[in-house]
Write an enzyme that holds these catalytic residues in place. Sequence first.
Site, mmCIF file in Angstrom:
data_model
loop_
_atom_site.group_PDB
_atom_site.id
_atom_site.type_symbol
_atom_site.label_atom_id
_atom_site.label_comp_id
_atom_site.label_asym_id
_atom_site.label_seq_id
_atom_site.Cartn_x
_atom_site.Cartn_y
_atom_site.Cartn_z
ATOM 1 N N THR A 180 -111.864 -30.299 -18.003
ATOM 2 C CA THR A 180 -113.327 -30.222 -18.985
ATOM 3 C C THR A 180 -114.374 -29.884 -17.471
ATOM 4 O O THR A 180 -113.561 -30.152 -16.445
ATOM 5 C CB THR A 180 -114.185 -31.841 -18.909
ATOM 6 O OG1 THR A 180 -113.346 -32.135 -20.475
ATOM 7 C CG2 THR A 180 -115.158 -31.932 -19.409
ATOM 8 N N THR B 237 -113.254 -36.078 -15.413
ATOM 9 C CA THR B 237 -112.712 -35.180 -15.897
ATOM 10 C C THR B 237 -111.449 -36.023 -16.333
ATOM 11 O O THR B 237 -110.992 -36.997 -15.152
ATOM 12 C CB THR B 237 -112.248 -33.757 -15.229
ATOM 13 O OG1 THR B 237 -111.395 -33.295 -16.274
ATOM 14 C CG2 THR B 237 -112.153 -34.171 -13.597
ATOM 15 N N GLY B 238 -110.273 -35.550 -17.062
ATOM 16 C CA GLY B 238 -108.998 -35.992 -17.172
ATOM 17 C C GLY B 238 -109.187 -36.698 -18.696
ATOM 18 O O GLY B 238 -109.247 -36.506 -19.461
ATOM 19 N N ARG C 72 -109.626 -36.867 -33.448
ATOM 20 C CA ARG C 72 -109.557 -37.629 -31.854
ATOM 21 C C ARG C 72 -111.468 -36.730 -30.806
ATOM 22 O O ARG C 72 -111.222 -35.968 -30.959
ATOM 23 C CB ARG C 72 -108.407 -37.553 -31.082
ATOM 24 C CG ARG C 72 -108.677 -38.152 -29.760
ATOM 25 C CD ARG C 72 -109.025 -37.403 -28.371
ATOM 26 N NE ARG C 72 -109.005 -37.444 -27.053
ATOM 27 C CZ ARG C 72 -109.658 -37.016 -25.849
ATOM 28 N NH1 ARG C 72 -109.813 -35.808 -26.064
ATOM 29 N NH2 ARG C 72 -108.952 -38.307 -24.572
ATOM 30 N N THR D 239 -116.277 -29.661 -23.453
ATOM 31 C CA THR D 239 -114.604 -29.793 -23.382
ATOM 32 C C THR D 239 -114.606 -29.394 -25.213
ATOM 33 O O THR D 239 -115.157 -29.732 -25.857
ATOM 34 C CB THR D 239 -114.507 -30.903 -23.149
ATOM 35 O OG1 THR D 239 -113.081 -30.710 -22.603
ATOM 36 C CG2 THR D 239 -114.292 -32.133 -23.903
ATOM 37 N N SER E 191 -109.572 -24.795 -21.759
ATOM 38 C CA SER E 191 -109.863 -25.921 -21.987
ATOM 39 C C SER E 191 -111.735 -26.582 -22.022
ATOM 40 O O SER E 191 -111.966 -27.406 -22.307
ATOM 41 C CB SER E 191 -110.163 -27.328 -20.971
ATOM 42 O OG SER E 191 -109.969 -26.218 -20.025
#
Length: 343
Positions: free
Chosen positions: A204, A255-256, A232, A222, A99
Amino acid sequence: MTSRRQFLIATGVGLAALGTGRLGTAQEPTAGSGTGLSLIDEVVPPGQQPATRPIVVSTWRHGQAANAAAWPILRAGGRALDAVETGVRVTEADPQVMSVGYGGLPDRDGHVTLDACIMDETGNAGAVAFLQDIKHPISVARAVMEKTPHVMLAGEGARQFAVAQGFPTTDLLTPAARRTWQDWRRTSHYKPWSPGSDPARHDTISQLALDAHGNLAGACTTSGLAFKMHGRVGDSPIIGAALFVDNEVGAACATGVGEEVIKTVGSFLIVELMRQGRSPADACREAVERIVHKNPHWRELQVGYLALDRGGNVGAFALRPEFQYAVTAGPETQLIDVAHRTG
Ligand code: ASP
């Protein structure tokens, strides 16, 4: 007046037992207990808690290795900025972490595109977005901060800048990441996160440090959401979204699912809430609540926030289970399960 060293020796216990909520998740951890905290002498006015420093915190399990790299710099009296850059470079170079950086999962067209940002104690910031072929986007972000009049470079321009700065180009798509992408292409089902899904899909690394001189810095890097649309860009290179540092107050990171973090300017919000006197954990919880308030589909998403104030107090909160952070304030690192939204 009590010195910091005298204070801790007098109590004979670690931070958690000081009862200050210094590691303020809802599931109170015991980081620092018996870990031989590295202390610096400082005069603390009566009634005030001494700062915990140096200290470094990172998102997720792989934050442990990042903290291990950052810690010697902090222990030796080095700068928080150097610590966080060094720390997250470990994650960027690790092909097992799918990731971040080298070995990161590609976008839906098979391209590994990287986002990163860094911020120092003076409020300076640098970022790169949609960067390809460069193993250490965090160091390119630092070069943007230190060697250009800009904050962010993106895409081919960021790549050209990196090459001009002497960063080698590398094929970042490892055989393992390619296989995972090829498996995914059989269904091409795009689902950024769901409880129980493979956590490698988006983890991340964000790292925050407070050095022995009382200065804060943060870094975030990330490969973004796995199999994202080509082009993106998430929250991770956006100052105020995935990362914000204000030396007068504290630092926060995320993160997320980056779209949720961007729309609520999460890290900036957390630092501003801490400025108003909220604890790091409480500020993180409030930032999560903003997402819940705005997005009826929040149960299908993960966002985790982590914050560190200038006194060395740590807090975190997440939308969903499974978010963890690593904290190092001495020779040992602890991995903390973060409290999450229920209901
Ligand atoms: N925040 C990252 C992004 O949206 C993903 C992650 O943290 O896993 O790109």
